[in-house]
Design an enzyme around this catalytic site. Structure first.
Site, PDB file in Angstrom:
ATOM      1  N   THR A 154       1.055  -1.312  -0.450  1.00  0.00           N
ATOM      2  CA  THR A 154       0.103  -0.670  -0.411  1.00  0.00           C
ATOM      3  C   THR A 154       0.957   1.233  -0.100  1.00  0.00           C
ATOM      4  O   THR A 154       1.281   1.505  -0.830  1.00  0.00           O
ATOM      5  CB  THR A 154      -1.383   0.103   1.212  1.00  0.00           C
ATOM      6  OG1 THR A 154      -0.260  -0.205   2.477  1.00  0.00           O
ATOM      7  CG2 THR A 154      -2.126  -1.317   0.954  1.00  0.00           C
TER       8      THR A 154
ATOM      9  N   LYS B  19       9.272  -1.195  -1.182  1.00  0.00           N
ATOM     10  CA  LYS B  19       8.364  -0.813  -2.692  1.00  0.00           C
ATOM     11  C   LYS B  19       8.398  -0.038  -3.182  1.00  0.00           C
ATOM     12  O   LYS B  19       8.010   0.999  -4.444  1.00  0.00           O
ATOM     13  CB  LYS B  19       6.424  -0.622  -1.709  1.00  0.00           C
ATOM     14  CG  LYS B  19       5.872  -1.480  -1.035  1.00  0.00           C
ATOM     15  CD  LYS B  19       4.833  -0.445  -0.613  1.00  0.00           C
ATOM     16  CE  LYS B  19       4.423  -1.933   0.769  1.00  0.00           C
ATOM     17  NZ  LYS B  19       3.319  -1.484   1.784  1.00  0.00           N
TER      18      LYS B  19
ATOM     19  N   GLY C  14       7.984   4.135  -7.130  1.00  0.00           N
ATOM     20  CA  GLY C  14       7.227   3.184  -6.323  1.00  0.00           C
ATOM     21  C   GLY C  14       5.475   2.600  -6.790  1.00  0.00           C
ATOM     22  O   GLY C  14       5.252   3.143  -7.683  1.00  0.00           O
TER      23      GLY C  14
ATOM     24  N   SER D 264      -3.820   3.020  -0.104  1.00  0.00           N
ATOM     25  CA  SER D 264      -4.691   3.093   0.779  1.00  0.00           C
ATOM     26  C   SER D 264      -5.100   4.181   1.281  1.00  0.00           C
ATOM     27  O   SER D 264      -5.314   4.778   1.845  1.00  0.00           O
ATOM     28  CB  SER D 264      -5.319   1.312   1.991  1.00  0.00           C
ATOM     29  OG  SER D 264      -4.287   1.644   2.189  1.00  0.00           O
TER      30      SER D 264
ATOM     31  N   ALA E 284      -0.405   6.374   8.573  1.00  0.00           N
ATOM     32  CA  ALA E 284       0.519   4.682   9.599  1.00  0.00           C
ATOM     33  C   ALA E 284      -0.892   4.753  10.714  1.00  0.00           C
ATOM     34  O   ALA E 284      -1.360   3.826  10.810  1.00  0.00           O
ATOM     35  CB  ALA E 284       1.453   4.711   9.305  1.00  0.00           C
TER      36      ALA E 284
ATOM     37  N   CYS F 271      -5.000   4.968   8.483  1.00  0.00           N
ATOM     38  CA  CYS F 271      -5.194   3.535   8.056  1.00  0.00           C
ATOM     39  C   CYS F 271      -4.345   2.326   8.528  1.00  0.00           C
ATOM     40  O   CYS F 271      -3.393   2.275   8.464  1.00  0.00           O
ATOM     41  CB  CYS F 271      -3.859   3.856   6.145  1.00  0.00           C
ATOM     42  SG  CYS F 271      -3.829   2.718   5.415  1.00  0.00           S
TER      43      CYS F 271
ATOM     44  N   THR G  55      -1.173   0.348   6.748  1.00  0.00           N
ATOM     45  CA  THR G  55      -0.268   1.186   6.404  1.00  0.00           C
ATOM     46  C   THR G  55       0.820   1.059   7.537  1.00  0.00           C
ATOM     47  O   THR G  55       0.109   1.509   8.940  1.00  0.00           O
ATOM     48  CB  THR G  55      -0.677   2.277   5.824  1.00  0.00           C
ATOM     49  OG1 THR G  55      -0.970   2.979   4.755  1.00  0.00           O
ATOM     50  CG2 THR G  55       0.406   3.547   5.348  1.00  0.00           C
TER      51      THR G  55
END
Length: 182
Positions: free
Chosen positions: A11, A43, A55, A134, A166, A169, A172
């Site tokens: 994500t 990522k 990314g 997300s 973070a 979500c 995350t």
């Protein structure tokens, strides 16, 4: 993004061009449905002789396929980010196999930042801030505020904005990787 139970998702990604610097940040969480499968995935990566950052968010296997295609475009067009992104988007839109891929890419060099979507669209944000995944909307809101109301540089804004995402979500985490270009 609705998370399907049998797909692996990676994500939140945030890219920012600010004060002559570029930063791309990504969290480390990978989920399979509602289960965290990995906490420390990377990522984001450096591409084309470390001149471009990329990314991904979305279905992980799809993203790796797109990264491979994007790297081919960068080689073909001598590192021209805009041309490579356009050509990837054309392929994505026209190729039946690619059209089924469920991922987004954020790519940046010193002069440009783009989001390349699964529908074959290319978005170049007006303000040099791009977020996908997300947790993307949370990271985007945080970055916009920090650009406007702080003296932080691009790397610090990217890191702090991912931390905000973070906190909000569930897809995350705070295992954040940041790459920069100066």
């Amino acid at each position: 993004m609705i998370h399907e139970p049998n797909k692996i998702y990676a994500t939140t990604i945030l890219g920012i061009r600010h004060k002559g610097k570029v930063a791309l940040a990504g969290d480390g969480q990978v989920t399979l449905g509602a289960t965290v499968m990995k906490h420390s995935a990377v990522k984001i990566r450096r591409l084309y002789n470390d001149q471009i950052l990329g990314g991904f968010a979305g279905a992980a296997a799809d993203a790796f396929t797109l990264f491979g295609r994007f790297e081919e475009k960068l080689e073909r067009y001598s590192g021209n980010l805009a041309k490579s992104a356009v050509e990837l988007a054309k392929d994505w839109r026209m190729d039946r196999y690619l059209r089924k891929l469920e991922a987004l890419l954020t790519v940046a060099d010193k002069n440009n930042i783009f989001i390349v979507s699964g529908t074959g669209d290319i978005i170049e944000p007006d303000d040099g801030i791009a977020a996908i995944g997300s947790g993307g909307p949370y990271a985007l809101a945080s970055a916009k505020s920090l650009v406007k109301y702080s003296d932080l540089d691009a790397k610090e804004i990217a890191l702090e904005s991912l931390k905000v995402a973070a906190d909000i979500c569930i897809y995350t985490n705070t295992n954040i990787t940041v790459e920069t270009l100066y």
